[in-house]
Design a protein around this motif. Structure first.
Motif, PDB file in Angstrom:
ATOM      1  N   MET A   1       1.085  -1.295  -0.027  1.00  0.00           N
ATOM      2  CA  MET A   1      -0.055  -0.036   0.133  1.00  0.00           C
ATOM      3  C   MET A   1       0.929   1.321  -0.105  1.00  0.00           C
ATOM      4  O   MET A   1       2.124   1.252   0.468  1.00  0.00           O
ATOM      5  N   ASP A   2       0.155   2.169  -0.680  1.00  0.00           N
ATOM      6  CA  ASP A   2       0.873   3.648  -0.419  1.00  0.00           C
ATOM      7  C   ASP A   2      -0.002   4.727  -0.078  1.00  0.00           C
ATOM      8  O   ASP A   2      -0.674   5.263  -0.748  1.00  0.00           O
ATOM      9  N   PRO A   3       0.281   5.207   1.173  1.00  0.00           N
ATOM     10  CA  PRO A   3      -0.516   6.371   1.564  1.00  0.00           C
ATOM     11  C   PRO A   3      -0.383   7.624   0.760  1.00  0.00           C
ATOM     12  O   PRO A   3      -1.294   8.514   0.897  1.00  0.00           O
ATOM     13  N   ALA A 112     -10.581  -8.566   8.982  1.00  0.00           N
ATOM     14  CA  ALA A 112     -10.392  -9.798   7.955  1.00  0.00           C
ATOM     15  C   ALA A 112     -11.727  -9.306   6.880  1.00  0.00           C
ATOM     16  O   ALA A 112     -11.386  -9.545   5.606  1.00  0.00           O
ATOM     17  N   GLU A 113     -12.636  -9.215   7.384  1.00  0.00           N
ATOM     18  CA  GLU A 113     -13.849  -8.696   6.656  1.00  0.00           C
ATOM     19  C   GLU A 113     -13.886  -7.612   5.795  1.00  0.00           C
ATOM     20  O   GLU A 113     -13.943  -7.574   4.644  1.00  0.00           O
ATOM     21  N   LEU A 114     -13.214  -6.805   6.456  1.00  0.00           N
ATOM     22  CA  LEU A 114     -12.882  -5.303   5.590  1.00  0.00           C
ATOM     23  C   LEU A 114     -11.869  -5.412   4.471  1.00  0.00           C
ATOM     24  O   LEU A 114     -11.680  -4.751   3.557  1.00  0.00           O
ATOM     25  N   GLU A 115     -10.842  -6.417   4.694  1.00  0.00           N
ATOM     26  CA  GLU A 115      -9.815  -6.321   3.428  1.00  0.00           C
ATOM     27  C   GLU A 115     -10.449  -6.755   2.358  1.00  0.00           C
ATOM     28  O   GLU A 115      -9.947  -6.583   1.275  1.00  0.00           O
ATOM     29  N   GLY A 116     -11.610  -7.711   2.483  1.00  0.00           N
ATOM     30  CA  GLY A 116     -12.591  -7.830   0.965  1.00  0.00           C
ATOM     31  C   GLY A 116     -13.243  -6.918   0.408  1.00  0.00           C
ATOM     32  O   GLY A 116     -14.024  -6.958  -0.591  1.00  0.00           O
ATOM     33  N   ILE A 117     -13.487  -5.722   1.374  1.00  0.00           N
ATOM     34  CA  ILE A 117     -14.307  -4.516   0.884  1.00  0.00           C
ATOM     35  C   ILE A 117     -13.583  -3.495   0.325  1.00  0.00           C
ATOM     36  O   ILE A 117     -13.987  -2.603  -0.600  1.00  0.00           O
ATOM     37  N   GLY A 139      -2.440 -12.329  10.730  1.00  0.00           N
ATOM     38  CA  GLY A 139      -3.138 -13.200   9.985  1.00  0.00           C
ATOM     39  C   GLY A 139      -4.061 -12.447   8.548  1.00  0.00           C
ATOM     40  O   GLY A 139      -4.484 -13.455   7.935  1.00  0.00           O
ATOM     41  N   LEU A 140      -3.955 -11.117   8.580  1.00  0.00           N
ATOM     42  CA  LEU A 140      -4.443 -10.410   7.487  1.00  0.00           C
ATOM     43  C   LEU A 140      -3.400 -10.784   6.224  1.00  0.00           C
ATOM     44  O   LEU A 140      -2.676 -10.764   6.058  1.00  0.00           O
ATOM     45  N   THR A 141      -4.183 -10.736   4.930  1.00  0.00           N
ATOM     46  CA  THR A 141      -3.544 -10.697   3.896  1.00  0.00           C
ATOM     47  C   THR A 141      -2.477  -9.301   4.000  1.00  0.00           C
ATOM     48  O   THR A 141      -1.464  -9.778   3.347  1.00  0.00           O
ATOM     49  N   HIS A 142      -2.929  -8.420   4.444  1.00  0.00           N
ATOM     50  CA  HIS A 142      -2.012  -7.008   4.235  1.00  0.00           C
ATOM     51  C   HIS A 142      -2.073  -6.604   5.509  1.00  0.00           C
ATOM     52  O   HIS A 142      -2.747  -5.548   5.748  1.00  0.00           O
ATOM     53  N   PRO A 143      -1.254  -6.999   6.731  1.00  0.00           N
ATOM     54  CA  PRO A 143      -1.107  -6.614   7.975  1.00  0.00           C
ATOM     55  C   PRO A 143      -0.499  -5.292   7.923  1.00  0.00           C
ATOM     56  O   PRO A 143      -0.621  -4.407   9.069  1.00  0.00           O
ATOM     57  N   GLU A 144       0.356  -4.757   6.872  1.00  0.00           N
ATOM     58  CA  GLU A 144       1.198  -3.666   6.795  1.00  0.00           C
ATOM     59  C   GLU A 144       0.109  -2.291   6.720  1.00  0.00           C
ATOM     60  O   GLU A 144       0.471  -1.252   6.989  1.00  0.00           O
ATOM     61  N   GLY A 166       2.213  -1.162  13.881  1.00  0.00           N
ATOM     62  CA  GLY A 166       2.557  -2.633  14.416  1.00  0.00           C
ATOM     63  C   GLY A 166       3.836  -2.952  13.652  1.00  0.00           C
ATOM     64  O   GLY A 166       4.664  -1.949  13.079  1.00  0.00           O
ATOM     65  N   LEU A 167       4.530  -3.990  14.015  1.00  0.00           N
ATOM     66  CA  LEU A 167       5.821  -4.442  13.588  1.00  0.00           C
ATOM     67  C   LEU A 167       5.819  -4.609  12.179  1.00  0.00           C
ATOM     68  O   LEU A 167       6.991  -4.207  11.620  1.00  0.00           O
ATOM     69  N   LEU A 168       4.881  -4.515  11.407  1.00  0.00           N
ATOM     70  CA  LEU A 168       5.003  -4.599   9.767  1.00  0.00           C
ATOM     71  C   LEU A 168       4.221  -3.370   9.085  1.00  0.00           C
ATOM     72  O   LEU A 168       4.341  -3.315   7.965  1.00  0.00           O
TER      73      LEU A 168
END
Length: 513
Positions: A1-3, A112-117, A139-144, A166-168
């Protein structure tokens, strides 16, 4: 991702999703929409988002009536505030802030649900106060894309927000949140993902040390609160504060941070608050806590015990700490009592010692004073509103009465406590300063940000590091070393940050190259 691909904070194109329409969620929505963002409200409870919007419009109306908001601005904000029936309506949001239940699995499932939205550059922000941002993201696909964005209640009035990576989480995500918090009118500070972040971490010293003083029988509830308000300058005593926040909120946070730091002694809670939690005496919300409260919510006052008073013929003041002895001499002189100047006290003189992190017993024994005639006095903190007299186990009642008569002669109230290493204000404030030093030592936050966050988030009279500088780093170090030696408790071991700056004569704000 790129803010960098997100709309800049303050852009009219920025779309914010707020999940959870309780007090915190509504507060976040309020400051965001009034700062120009478009806000979409979501809550799992049917009708809650619509009700939250109605409440916010009522708030806007009151602000208009008070002249704090124009009608035009209120109408524009209302147009940007949209209740949503489902998470799916958050598609297209650039940032989502969750303010749901403080439960790890619930937050993980939501993200986790929001990742798909949401789109690939959207930020998932959590308003957690005590959970690990890294754990929420795991556990998220994109924890970053996950970061902490921790506000304080009530959000519109508490002008502080912690941005936590977070760490990532890449620094650019936290940078974006810092800019966003500032644009919304808050002081935004960066913190590492550690238990309690800055404010809840730094705040562990006040309540836990206050409860320790109660557990040791040093002071009663009203005496403890009166001393810390009137001599150290806290807005509320620790018991008053616990009653206001509620032990159902405060005690679990104390236990959580203590266990997350693997039983670090500095954060050790006391059994009393656990007992009160089990008993349901939670504080003001239920009418009973450390104090009782009437139907109107007003605290029932508890008077301190009335002490007998008489004036001593003469007073002898220990000169072990000349700067503290001078303070006591000024108070005694104002009462018109003869102050002895001899190396040893005359027979019958009231003997006064001025401990720094020590107890009355230790000072009395070291100077070979008569314990019957000896009391200790708090001389490090302000005595303008209250004087603190500390007995030792051998203090005779008539000499306690002399001390109370002497220090109460000008009409200032006198509080009496039992023997304690560090009295009350010394040990509480030194403990707070030491924890803040350790936050700086661990690199959890910039030293100046620690003070900004604590003064805004906790309302302390000074930031803890600035407070340490005001007292003197060497003075704080002496208090802690004496506390550690007399109690044998690692709770009081001085932080390396404090020790090194005290030895070198540097400010506690000083950072190494």
């Amino acid at each position: 991702m790129d803010p960098a691909r997100l709309p800049q904070p303050g852009s009219p194109d920025l779309v914010l999703g707020v999940i959870g329409c309780g007090v915190m969620g509504r507060g976040i929505a309020q400051i965001a929409v009034l700062a120009g963002a478009s806000v979409r409200l979501v809550d799992a409870r049917e009708g809650a988002a619509t009700a939250a919007r109605a409440e916010l419009l009522t708030t806007f109306g009151k602000l208009v009536e008070k002249g704090k908001l124009t009608q035009e601005a209120a109408d524009a904000a209302a147009g940007r505030l949209v209740p949503c029936a489902s998470l799916g309506e958050l598609a297209g949001a650039h940032i989502v802030v969750e303010a749901i239940i403080e439960e790890l699995q619930a937050k993980k499932a939501l993200f986790a649900e929001l990742e798909g939205i949401l789109g690939p550059d959207a930020i998932l922000a959590t308003n957690t106060s005590s959970l690990s941002v890294t754990s929420i993201a795991a556990g998220l696909t994109h924890p970053e894309r996950v970061a902490g964005f921790h506000f304080f209640n009530p959000v519109p009035l508490m002008k502080i927000v912690e941005a936590i990576g977070g760490l990532l989480t890449p620094p650019a995500v936290v940078d974006y949140l810092l800019a966003l918090g500032k644009q919304w009118g808050h002081t935004a500070v960066r913190a590492k993902d550690t238990p309690g972040f800055i404010v809840n971490h730094a705040g562990r010293g006040y309540g836990t040390e206050g409860m320790r003083l109660l557990a040791e029988g040093v002071a009663t509830v009203p005496v403890l609160d009166n001393i810390l308000r009137d001599t150290a300058g806290f807005r509320l005593g620790p018991c008053e504060l616990f009653d206001l926040t509620g032990l159902d909120v405060s005690h679990p946070v104390m236990e959580s941070i203590y266990h997350q730091y693997y039983e670090e002694p500095r954060f050790r809670p006391q059994g009393l608050t656990r007992q009160m939690l089990v008993a349901g005496t939670l504080g003001k919300k239920v009418g009973q806590g450390f104090y009782r409260y009437g139907a109107d919510g007003k605290k029932e006052a508890i008077a301190e015990p009335q002490q007998a008073t008489q004036m001593p013929q003469s007073v002898w003041i220990s000169n072990e700490r000349p700067e503290l002895a001078e303070q006591v001499s000024t108070l005694a002189a104002a009462a018109g009592v003869q102050i002895e100047s001899g190396v040893a006290p005359s027979d019958g003189a009231l003997c006064i010692v001025t401990p720094l992190g020590e107890d009355c017993t230790t000072c009395c024994a070291r100077e070979r004073l008569d314990p019957r005639r000896t009391v200790a006095v708090e001389a490090l903190f302000d005595a303008g509103k209250r004087r603190v007299v500390m007995t030792n186990p051998g203090t005779a009642p008539e000499y306690l009465a002399m001390a109370c008569g002497l220090f109460g002669a000008t009409g200032v109230p006198v509080s009496v406590i039992r023997d304690s290493a560090g009295l009350v204000s010394q040990r509480v404030v030194a403990h707070i300063v030491n924890i803040a030093c350790e936050i700086a030592q661990q690199g959890i936050a910039d030293p100046l940000d620690i003070d900004r966050a604590v003064t805004l988030g906790l309302g302390y009279p000074l930031g803890p590091l600035a407070w340490g500088d005001t007292l003197g780093a060497q003075t704080v170090l002496s208090i802690l070393k004496n506390l550690e030696q007399l109690t044998g408790d690692a709770r009081y071991r001085p932080s390396p940050w404090l020790q090194r700056r005290a030895l070198l004569g540097l400010s506690l704000h000083h950072k190494e190259i």
